[in-house]
Write an enzyme that holds these catalytic residues in place. Structure first.
Site, PDB file in Angstrom:
ATOM      1  N   HIS B 121       0.848  -1.196   0.000  1.00 13.36           N
ATOM      2  CA  HIS B 121       0.000   0.000   0.000  1.00 13.36           C
ATOM      3  C   HIS B 121       0.880   1.240   0.000  1.00 13.36           C
ATOM      4  O   HIS B 121       1.735   1.391   0.880  1.00 13.36           O
ATOM      5  CB  HIS B 121      -0.887  -0.014   1.248  1.00 13.36           C
ATOM      6  CG  HIS B 121      -1.742   1.215   1.376  1.00 13.36           C
ATOM      7  ND1 HIS B 121      -1.704   2.017   2.493  1.00 13.36           N
ATOM      8  CD2 HIS B 121      -2.644   1.761   0.535  1.00 13.36           C
ATOM      9  CE1 HIS B 121      -2.566   3.019   2.333  1.00 13.36           C
ATOM     10  NE2 HIS B 121      -3.139   2.891   1.160  1.00 13.36           N
ATOM     11  N   HIS B 145      -8.426   7.686  -3.807  1.00 10.51           N
ATOM     12  CA  HIS B 145      -8.991   6.341  -3.951  1.00 10.51           C
ATOM     13  C   HIS B 145     -10.238   6.299  -4.832  1.00 10.51           C
ATOM     14  O   HIS B 145     -10.637   5.227  -5.284  1.00 10.51           O
ATOM     15  CB  HIS B 145      -9.361   5.784  -2.571  1.00 10.51           C
ATOM     16  CG  HIS B 145      -8.179   5.604  -1.666  1.00 10.51           C
ATOM     17  ND1 HIS B 145      -7.764   6.570  -0.794  1.00 10.51           N
ATOM     18  CD2 HIS B 145      -7.300   4.571  -1.526  1.00 10.51           C
ATOM     19  CE1 HIS B 145      -6.697   6.139  -0.129  1.00 10.51           C
ATOM     20  NE2 HIS B 145      -6.393   4.934  -0.557  1.00 10.51           N
ATOM     21  N   ARG B 220       1.833  22.227   1.117  1.00  8.65           N
ATOM     22  CA  ARG B 220       2.046  20.829   1.417  1.00  8.65           C
ATOM     23  C   ARG B 220       1.197  20.485   2.644  1.00  8.65           C
ATOM     24  O   ARG B 220       1.595  20.689   3.792  1.00  8.65           O
ATOM     25  CB  ARG B 220       3.522  20.564   1.695  1.00  8.65           C
ATOM     26  CG  ARG B 220       3.969  19.103   1.549  1.00  8.65           C
ATOM     27  CD  ARG B 220       3.602  18.260   2.735  1.00  8.65           C
ATOM     28  NE  ARG B 220       3.858  16.845   2.504  1.00  8.65           N
ATOM     29  CZ  ARG B 220       2.861  15.975   2.295  1.00  8.65           C
ATOM     30  NH1 ARG B 220       1.593  16.352   2.244  1.00  8.65           N
ATOM     31  NH2 ARG B 220       3.147  14.686   2.137  1.00  8.65           N
ATOM     32  N   CYS B 267      10.207  21.481   1.465  1.00  8.32           N
ATOM     33  CA  CYS B 267       9.692  20.134   1.716  1.00  8.32           C
ATOM     34  C   CYS B 267      10.844  19.135   1.577  1.00  8.32           C
ATOM     35  O   CYS B 267      11.692  19.280   0.694  1.00  8.32           O
ATOM     36  CB  CYS B 267       8.601  19.814   0.711  1.00  8.32           C
ATOM     37  SG  CYS B 267       7.946  18.144   0.892  1.00  8.32           S
ATOM     38  N   TYR B 405       9.983  10.847   6.578  1.00 11.84           N
ATOM     39  CA  TYR B 405      10.907  11.977   6.660  1.00 11.84           C
ATOM     40  C   TYR B 405      12.226  11.600   7.336  1.00 11.84           C
ATOM     41  O   TYR B 405      12.672  12.239   8.287  1.00 11.84           O
ATOM     42  CB  TYR B 405      10.240  13.159   7.383  1.00 11.84           C
ATOM     43  CG  TYR B 405       9.061  13.732   6.633  1.00 11.84           C
ATOM     44  CD1 TYR B 405       9.192  14.145   5.306  1.00 11.84           C
ATOM     45  CD2 TYR B 405       7.814  13.853   7.228  1.00 11.84           C
ATOM     46  CE1 TYR B 405       8.110  14.664   4.610  1.00 11.84           C
ATOM     47  CE2 TYR B 405       6.722  14.371   6.526  1.00 11.84           C
ATOM     48  CZ  TYR B 405       6.884  14.774   5.225  1.00 11.84           C
ATOM     49  OH  TYR B 405       5.823  15.291   4.541  1.00 11.84           O
TER      50      TYR B 405
END
Lengths: 565, 565
Positions: B121, B145, B220, B267, B405
């Site tokens: 997933h 989805h 973000r 980011c 991260y």
């Protein structure tokens, strides 16, 4: 000053060409001489700026023994001119002490106009210190000059003779060697330069111990080791509201808490030899071991500055803390450097006025009786034999702060460099290297596996968080095991954030890849700001050969066992 | 947890292979589905771990319209099995809510065993939040989805039907879109994901202004934008001796001095698209513009912590400051992150509880009414819509701090990754990119020259001191001009050491090299710790596609003028 030097540099190139026409052998001799005639240890490396790569071969040929014919040419030239040399007074010589007026020097009664040589002097404009006077005291200091080829080179610049009276008046030449009281050193050290002393340990010794024994710790002196009497030693602290503060060694030890830090020091020129392989740079040809790790104890600089009256008012007007060493050249110029004030006064900066190294008094080569230890910052700012501290609005004005130990673009050469355009190196970038196996080593196939060892460190207290090792030149990577203590001892507690001052030693044992005849071993480290080492040397090449931190590469051959053949 | 997931991952690979045998079209469909079926915006990228590169083409084919045959295969399979599907109670479904017991979910009355899908997933194990229950509320949150291919993929996992009674009892599906109150956005933004909203400006806009207009500042979001009433807003501060402190927006603005900082946020996934070209990674396919610069005003976090009782005693027991956002998913889990305590309380850290961006109230997308701004630190720790601050001995336990991260070796894959082995990203490494010209641009020979522009920045307050630009792929380099203010305005004073929070914009105008048909433009920046960007992407590739800071490369073609032909 800079732009004057630049102008002259261009003028000199012209002059060099002229003199080449007059004297066909001069270029080859010059190439040889610049390899040997140097005013400081750091600058000993050959300097080929004005010469193409083919010159290097010429120079090598010279050194290999073909010097005779060239020497003949020189002597012939000399003989030709000897009769015509005019006589100058010392006063006339002294008038030539700048690039504008010409740079004259005397040596053993001869007068030399070295104006054209200043720009190609490997030691930079420090040669100007001798302008208008005698070379002898300087050459006594920088022993690299005491070679026949340097004398030959000098002879090409002869313009006259000093009159007999002035020659007699010259101070008797100090014949004693200023390095005669330098300490004895461990014979295992690999000497890059003897006077001043610059040496590094064999790489495989580095990864033997987390704390480098003081005798093996790399030595990087800029000048003779000063003899300091601990009983009369005085540290001056200036530039603070309390007025100048003078501290004896005893006071430094007793008035302030003793603080201990384990910190790695690295020379800005560590791994310079790899840059030299790309294109010749100016400086000592350091291998990978101009880096070592020790435990340092002393008073916190912060505590001393607070005692001398440091406070918020000072922070508003001052930005730098300058350090002066007690090591000096013949003109009395001392080694000097500075660091940012915020590093010096930060509780987390851990800057020490260290009087102990690895639990004993500082050795003579490492700054006895007191040196500065600035964790996370390039070795050059960790001033040894500390004599004076000045809190100031300005950086140190020393040669080493202003016109040395700075990084430039690979496109910048000695014609275009502007030293004011780059900041003085303080924190160093992330670094790692392979200490064993050595490049070119041979491994037996029957051993089945190979252990690779090395060190990793980053400046600014940034902890190394990973070392990647490749056996195939960087195609695939494995993660090495790291340690932060002596082998077998419990690991030390993780350092507080931003205070990882000590290196990590790493190793990895990997099976020999089936079928491989050669291993291209590469290592690269990552620090906790996730900075990585650059892949290759050429794009970070710089004219002084500092900050050499590309991936370290070592090639190893696998020898198939005879029984298997 | 990790090792359990790892075990399952291997088990799943086996299961996937089994299901492939049963259902020949499944792999292609799976490849398509993992591109589309995602539980968070960051994870939208296609995830090809278990699949070879050829799958990508298959997936692309699917999307291009060859799905019909495959869909037929699926439907055929479905029809074949439909009659045989057993009926399950909700209680039976609920028993399957772990990797050990199997992971079952319901969707519109169908029961699905998605155990084998958990490991592949793209949204990671957050899919387990839905285990034992209905998918509908989650899919409402993660709109990615809601696509036919995802439904087709799901149908392959069908194992039964929910009994009619339990189906009726399911809470009426929340049909309202949790993103319905997201703010309007500027149409110029390039949308990487709509829900949650993730978008970046066109690169050429970035270098137009030193301070990025808020509308163009990259967005973000991890979750829907929460609606916060400023009148009733309360910020909780916990973990300090003074006991919990609650501050209204008004109190935050009036009790503490207003402090302004110009800081660049980036980011962790900026430039991820370049890593995707080496090998597919997991995450939003950011270009080079997930970075922007703004002026932020607010209370210093340090001041608020001091008011809440922070002192040396706290420093001895606590190491981290945790932040919780008011943005939450359907389970009530909020976005969270933490930073080291020493950064939070340092006078020089400049961490803000910001309520203004570029001189106006924070826009909804940027954290209205209050966000954290942690200069020099990765965007992910600059928590928006701030609800709670906790001073703690521990890092945030959030998914984003613990299992996202972080950086890993290029040799680490999803089978071998141990998230505990890497530190959470805080300070970012040195970065630069070319904003104009665009890759593939064409320049007319008659223009004679080319101007290249870009940005450069480094984490941790390290000032960028130089940007090198090459037009020949890195063979030769020129130094770019940098600026630290709006065009035409006087440059701002140099930042204090270690507090260079804002980027620099740079540009260089160079003559078109005679004869060249193509320019291979490269840029690389150097910060004042002399850290450099790595040369190439592959050696810094990592499975999450973060920390992408290799040299940026843009190729440009030169068009010869027709008149010259």
């Amino acid at each position: 000053m800079i732009s004057g030097a630049m102008l002259l540099l261009r003028r000199c190139c012209g002059l060099t060409r002229l003199s080449t026409q007059r004297l066909p052998v001069a270029p080859a001799v010059a190439s040889c001489a610049v390899r040997l005639w140097s005013s400081s240890g750091e600058d000993q490396g050959s300097y080929q700026r004005a010469h193409g790569p083919s010159w290097r071969h010429t120079a090598a040929g010279l050194l290999a023994g073909t010097a005779a014919a060239l020497a003949y040419g020189l002597h012939h030239h000399k003989a030709e001119q000897e009769a015509a040399f005019p006589i100058f007074s010392q006063e006339e010589v002294t008038r030539h002490r700048s690039l504008e007026d010409g740079v004259w020097v005397t040596y053993k009664g001869g007068v030399y106009d070295i104006t054209a040589f200043v720009a190609i002097h490997p030691g930079g404009d420090k040669i100007l210190l001798a302008a208008g006077g005698a070379l002898e005291p300087f050459w006594a200091l920088y022993a690299v000059h005491n070679q026949e080829h340097v004398l030959e080179m000098l002879s090409a610049y002869k313009v006259g003779e000093l009159n007999a009276e002035d020659l007699k008046k010259q101070k008797p030449i100090q014949t004693s060697d200023p390095y005669s009281s330098d300490p004895e050193r461990h014979p295992v050290l690999r000497i890059n330069n003897l006077k001043p002393f610059n040496a590094e340990p064999p790489p495989e010794i580095l990864s033997d111990s987390f704390t480098t024994p003081s005798a093996f710790f790399f030595k990087r002196n800029h000048l003779p080791v000063p003899q300091v009497d601990p009983a009369s030693y005085q540290l001056q602290v200036e530039g603070l509201p309390g007025g100048p503060l003078t501290l004896s060694l005893e006071e430094l030890k007793t008035r302030f808490p003793k603080h201990t830090v384990t910190a790695t020091l690295q020379c800005a020129g560590n791994r310079r030899s790899e840059m030299n392989k790309v294109k010749q740079v100016k400086g000592l040809n350091w291998g990978i071991a101009a880096i070592s790790n020790a435990t340092w104890s002393g008073a916190r600089l912060r505590d001393v500055l607070l005692a001398a009256g440091y406070g918020p008012d000072v922070a508003r007007r001052a930005c730098h803390v300058q350090f002066e060493g007690l090591d000096k050249d013949v003109t009395g110029t001392t080694y000097g450097a500075s660091i940012p004030l915020n590093k010096a006064v930060s509780e987390e900066g851990d800057v020490l006025l260290a009087y102990e190294m690895n639990g004993a008094d500082l050795p003579a080569d490492h700054g006895y009786p007191v040196r500065v230890v600035v964790p996370g910052v390039v070795g050059a700012r960790n001033v040894k034999w500390l004599g004076r501290i000045v809190v100031s609005a300005d950086e140190s004005s020393s040669h080493w702060q202003q016109n040395d130990y700075k990084g430039f673009s690979p496109g910048t050469d000695w014609d275009t460099v502007n030293f004011k355009s780059a900041p003085a190196i303080q924190e160093l970038p992330v670094q790692s290297a392979i200490t064993t196996p050595a490049d070119g080593a041979v491994v037996d196939r029957s051993s089945g596996e190979l252990t690779v060892k090395g060190y990793a460190w980053s400046g600014g207290g940034r902890e190394v968080v990973r070392v990647d090792v490749s056996l195939d030149g960087g195609e695939t990577w494995q993660v090495a095991q790291m340690r932060s203590s002596e082998k077998g001892e419990a690991p030390e507690a993780a350092p507080p954030p931003g205070r990882a001052w000590a290196w990590k030693l790493w190793e990895i044992t990997a099976p020999l890849p089936p079928g491989a005849k050669e291993l291209k071993i590469v290592c690269k480290a990552v620090d906790n700001s996730y900075n990585m080492q650059p892949d290759t040397v050429a794009p970070i090449w710089n004219l002084r050969g500092v900050l050499s931190n590309a991936w370290h590469r070592v090639n190893v051959n696998i020898r198939e066992d005879e029984s298997e053949e």
